[in-house]
Design a protein around this motif. Sequence first.
Motif, PDB file in Angstrom:
ATOM      1  N   TRP A   1       2.085  -1.510  -4.257  1.00 35.52           N
ATOM      2  CA  TRP A   1       0.647  -1.216  -4.267  1.00 35.52           C
ATOM      3  C   TRP A   1       0.260  -0.378  -3.051  1.00 35.52           C
ATOM      4  O   TRP A   1      -0.443   0.629  -3.173  1.00 35.52           O
ATOM      5  CB  TRP A   1      -0.117  -2.533  -4.289  1.00 35.52           C
ATOM      6  CG  TRP A   1      -1.591  -2.365  -4.257  1.00 35.52           C
ATOM      7  CD1 TRP A   1      -2.392  -2.048  -5.304  1.00 35.52           C
ATOM      8  CD2 TRP A   1      -2.440  -2.483  -3.116  1.00 35.52           C
ATOM      9  NE1 TRP A   1      -3.696  -1.961  -4.893  1.00 35.52           N
ATOM     10  CE2 TRP A   1      -3.757  -2.226  -3.556  1.00 35.52           C
ATOM     11  CE3 TRP A   1      -2.232  -2.787  -1.775  1.00 35.52           C
ATOM     12  CZ2 TRP A   1      -4.847  -2.262  -2.695  1.00 35.52           C
ATOM     13  CZ3 TRP A   1      -3.322  -2.825  -0.920  1.00 35.52           C
ATOM     14  CH2 TRP A   1      -4.602  -2.563  -1.380  1.00 35.52           C
ATOM     15  N   ARG A   2       0.731  -0.772  -1.889  1.00 31.75           N
ATOM     16  CA  ARG A   2       0.359  -0.034  -0.673  1.00 31.75           C
ATOM     17  C   ARG A   2       0.883   1.395  -0.739  1.00 31.75           C
ATOM     18  O   ARG A   2       0.191   2.341  -0.356  1.00 31.75           O
ATOM     19  CB  ARG A   2       0.948  -0.750   0.550  1.00 31.75           C
ATOM     20  CG  ARG A   2       0.665  -0.046   1.875  1.00 31.75           C
ATOM     21  CD  ARG A   2      -0.441  -0.695   2.633  1.00 31.75           C
ATOM     22  NE  ARG A   2      -0.837   0.076   3.791  1.00 31.75           N
ATOM     23  CZ  ARG A   2      -0.503  -0.220   5.038  1.00 31.75           C
ATOM     24  NH1 ARG A   2       0.219  -1.286   5.296  1.00 31.75           N
ATOM     25  NH2 ARG A   2      -0.911   0.537   6.039  1.00 31.75           N
ATOM     26  N   TYR A   3       2.118   1.553  -1.231  1.00 25.76           N
ATOM     27  CA  TYR A   3       2.683   2.905  -1.271  1.00 25.76           C
ATOM     28  C   TYR A   3       1.901   3.781  -2.233  1.00 25.76           C
ATOM     29  O   TYR A   3       1.695   4.961  -1.989  1.00 25.76           O
ATOM     30  CB  TYR A   3       4.158   2.855  -1.669  1.00 25.76           C
ATOM     31  CG  TYR A   3       4.826   4.204  -1.507  1.00 25.76           C
ATOM     32  CD1 TYR A   3       5.176   4.672  -0.246  1.00 25.76           C
ATOM     33  CD2 TYR A   3       5.066   5.026  -2.612  1.00 25.76           C
ATOM     34  CE1 TYR A   3       5.752   5.911  -0.081  1.00 25.76           C
ATOM     35  CE2 TYR A   3       5.647   6.273  -2.447  1.00 25.76           C
ATOM     36  CZ  TYR A   3       5.991   6.712  -1.177  1.00 25.76           C
ATOM     37  OH  TYR A   3       6.554   7.953  -1.010  1.00 25.76           O
TER      38      TYR A   3
ATOM     39  N   TYR B   1      -1.316   3.436  -3.110  1.00 24.88           N
ATOM     40  CA  TYR B   1      -2.730   3.660  -2.801  1.00 24.88           C
ATOM     41  C   TYR B   1      -3.027   3.938  -1.339  1.00 24.88           C
ATOM     42  O   TYR B   1      -4.137   4.295  -1.003  1.00 24.88           O
ATOM     43  CB  TYR B   1      -3.552   2.456  -3.284  1.00 24.88           C
ATOM     44  CG  TYR B   1      -3.496   2.301  -4.773  1.00 24.88           C
ATOM     45  CD1 TYR B   1      -3.991   3.318  -5.592  1.00 24.88           C
ATOM     46  CD2 TYR B   1      -2.922   1.191  -5.371  1.00 24.88           C
ATOM     47  CE1 TYR B   1      -3.915   3.206  -6.964  1.00 24.88           C
ATOM     48  CE2 TYR B   1      -2.848   1.081  -6.744  1.00 24.88           C
ATOM     49  CZ  TYR B   1      -3.348   2.082  -7.535  1.00 24.88           C
ATOM     50  OH  TYR B   1      -3.279   1.984  -8.899  1.00 24.88           O
ATOM     51  N   ASP B   2      -2.071   3.754  -0.467  1.00 20.93           N
ATOM     52  CA  ASP B   2      -2.392   3.959   0.940  1.00 20.93           C
ATOM     53  C   ASP B   2      -1.263   4.669   1.677  1.00 20.93           C
ATOM     54  O   ASP B   2      -0.805   4.226   2.720  1.00 20.93           O
ATOM     55  CB  ASP B   2      -2.714   2.611   1.606  1.00 20.93           C
ATOM     56  CG  ASP B   2      -3.223   2.805   3.029  1.00 20.93           C
ATOM     57  OD1 ASP B   2      -3.835   3.857   3.297  1.00 20.93           O
ATOM     58  OD2 ASP B   2      -3.004   1.925   3.875  1.00 20.93           O
ATOM     59  N   LYS B   3      -0.830   5.809   1.111  1.00 20.67           N
ATOM     60  CA  LYS B   3       0.217   6.568   1.810  1.00 20.67           C
ATOM     61  C   LYS B   3      -0.306   7.074   3.147  1.00 20.67           C
ATOM     62  O   LYS B   3       0.441   7.229   4.094  1.00 20.67           O
ATOM     63  CB  LYS B   3       0.668   7.736   0.957  1.00 20.67           C
ATOM     64  CG  LYS B   3       1.646   7.342  -0.111  1.00 20.67           C
ATOM     65  CD  LYS B   3       2.344   8.580  -0.662  1.00 20.67           C
ATOM     66  CE  LYS B   3       3.019   8.257  -1.955  1.00 20.67           C
ATOM     67  NZ  LYS B   3       2.459   8.979  -3.081  1.00 20.67           N
TER      68      LYS B   3
ATOM     69  N   PHE C   1       1.058  -5.461   4.240  1.00 20.06           N
ATOM     70  CA  PHE C   1      -0.319  -5.145   4.636  1.00 20.06           C
ATOM     71  C   PHE C   1      -0.422  -4.831   6.120  1.00 20.06           C
ATOM     72  O   PHE C   1      -1.509  -4.637   6.643  1.00 20.06           O
ATOM     73  CB  PHE C   1      -1.237  -6.316   4.270  1.00 20.06           C
ATOM     74  CG  PHE C   1      -1.004  -6.795   2.871  1.00 20.06           C
ATOM     75  CD1 PHE C   1      -1.430  -6.022   1.793  1.00 20.06           C
ATOM     76  CD2 PHE C   1      -0.301  -7.952   2.614  1.00 20.06           C
ATOM     77  CE1 PHE C   1      -1.173  -6.420   0.502  1.00 20.06           C
ATOM     78  CE2 PHE C   1      -0.042  -8.349   1.308  1.00 20.06           C
ATOM     79  CZ  PHE C   1      -0.478  -7.583   0.256  1.00 20.06           C
TER      80      PHE C   1
END
Lengths: 245, 564
Positions: A26-28, A30-32, A201
């Motif tokens: 998920w982080r990769y 949406y939050d590169k 996170f």
Amino acid sequence: MSAGNILLWVIVPYICIATFVLGHIWRYRYDKFGWTTRSSQLYERRLLRIGSPLFHFGILLVILGHVVGILIPESTTKALGVSEHAYHLSAVTLGTVSGVMTVAGMAILIYRRRTTGPVFSATTTNDKIMYVLLALTIGLGLATTVLGNATGAAHDYRVDVAPWFRSVLYFDPHTHLIVAAPIGFEIHAISAWLLFAFWPFSRLVHVFSAPVGYLTRPYIVYRSREAVTPRRGWEGSRLPVEPPG
Amino acid sequence: MRVMAQMAMVMNLDKCIGCHTCSVTCKQAWTNRSGVEYVWFNNVETRPGQGYPRTYQDQERWQGGWTLNRRGRLTLKAGGRVKKLLNIFSNPLMPSIQDYYEPWTYDYEHLTTAPAGQATSPVARPKSLLTGADHKITWSANWDDDLGGGPELTVNDPLLARVSEKIRLDYERAFMFYLPRICEHCLNPSCAASCPSGAIYKRTEDGIVLVDQDRCRGWRMCVTGCPYKKVYFNHRTGKAEKCTFCYPRIEVGIPTVCSETCVGRLRYIGVVLYDADAVLTAAATPDVKDLYQAQREVLLDPDDPAVQAAAEAAGIPRDWVTAAQRSPVWALINRFQVALPLHPEYRTMPMVWYIPPLSPVVDQLRETGHDGEDAGNLFGAIEALRIPIGYLAELFTAGDPAPVDGVLRRLAAMRSYMRDINLGQPPRPEIAAAVGMSTAELQDMFRLLAVAKYDERYVIPPAHPELGDLRERAHELEELACSLDYDDGPGMGGSGPFGESSGGPAPVAVETFHALKTRQTSDRLTDASSSRGRVNLLNWDGKSSEGVFPPKPTASSTDEGDAP
């Protein structure tokens, strides 16, 4: 098997593993942009020059030690002709050296973070939680090893902790194994699970961008103007919205 | 031959008055955010001086750029790939914030909140933007502006160290000029080569070097790799940022902000064609003094039919080749040969070129009571005044005075020749002949250097929408900006859920740039009812208030009815 044990040694591990894996995906996605080491070298470099390599090379050795000690079963090392004594000697030596390196490096880094004004100002709550979990896990890990060997009653984690950990990975948790282990190992394991759950996170995600590809790629990267990153999923349409007129 | 196109710039240093308008407008456009307070994509240095960051030209210390190894092959001066990875946890060659300067603000609030009736007036104390604590200002981006600080600061100029025995630092003989600097958008960028993540890339269409903010992981090797120290570390987002050559403006055919706002009109932007296959060979030229020549030869003559055919084969649009033919940059570099690259000895093949200043020589003549524009005097003075030439050679030709000498002679010849014409005296063709030029060439050069109008200084072919739908893809272009709240004080607060600056960067509003272009080139006012016509206040040209305010509610419905 008590409900407490099920919770601690079955439910918590699987929730943490799921959070770890899904959280990273998920982080990769949406939050590169937020995926970075967030280096503080610009603020201070004298202490960092000593503390950071000490910690990072130490923790790499620690990870290597855990892979050998936990993921590789005792039967395999025996089959390879490594005697129990030889294994124990090398494990304790390597473990102590890498553990001391890691803890010393971490102590320097935490001291630096607290006392260097700009570095302290740039420390977020997220960082503080990460530091607590990381320091707790590393400290407990080193303490169980050192205390166990110092008192002469070193616990052989390869008969209970390691098989239990592998059993979790096989989706067949042998909870009775970990319940039998000394309390130090148990707390170390719980704190590690929590660290894994928090991992995606935190800034620790930078571990997964270790730039090994640099060794083989061409020096200069060319890209077409059109090869821009696609729009992120949550962004939706960016068509201009006109107020009803 | 593999033809590629490159957006390049030439700056005429004779015209730079050191007003810093380029720096200020660039900062306003690109780096007026927290995390990059200390960053100036464009800065103007006084030479001699230490530069920004301090002594960045001392490559023995900072190890930027490329060097040749024992086998004569190009290698990064700071070390190869393995060494870079081993130093990834702490980069020993990265300048610290003190080498730039610690950013600060003033506690203005105190001026209004201080209790009345005190014995002393309240003052706004300087506060560090890194810690929020009281700050003693001891250095800034431009501390030694106009030789401020005197010889004790100037003496630390790394270039002076190399020519020191010839230099007299006493004020009577002091000389100075200004050097505006942006990213060089090199043909062989060592920042890109140093990036472990492969986040820095050179665009195939126009050669602009950019940092992919989504791929940058903050390893900081690019800061070391760039010998010009023009890649900066954003300490809030943990990502590298650099001059973008204002690519959203260039793509719609308008010049960079620094060029657009230059009051001296000293910047030229144009396309040059180059042979991508020849770059590495040229960069590996054994003698540093041959690098200027080698770099010039990498550029291809856009009037050569063979080059045109190869450009077409390489997929370069026809109007780009035409633009390359009209390019002022090509003319200044190769036709008139008055533009020189900055520090070719770094072997990065920089693509921002400079016309060295003749004014230190002219000033020197005038001060000694001579006619500063007489050809004979000027030629003699260029020869006699070794100080500026030796220094300029360290900047532009790796220490070889001959090309600098040649450029200054051509500039001197142009001055003298044109003065005769302006004063109604018979022109003297022998002046042109003395520097190996025809009188027509001298006149052309004069036209380009002195008269050049907007569309002669900036020959920028717009990007090609048919090679990808620009209107649609433009939404996806990203600027370095991060749209986080950043006015809540230094350091703490304002962090995303995963620490500072997580989330996505704000997109560049390319429509704004299209609207800007339309407004600048059309006679009629933009239709304010369309969002495309809305004005970004930072770019507002003051022509009218149309587009600044929303339509009045009392306006008739036909005025608003055509919104898309």
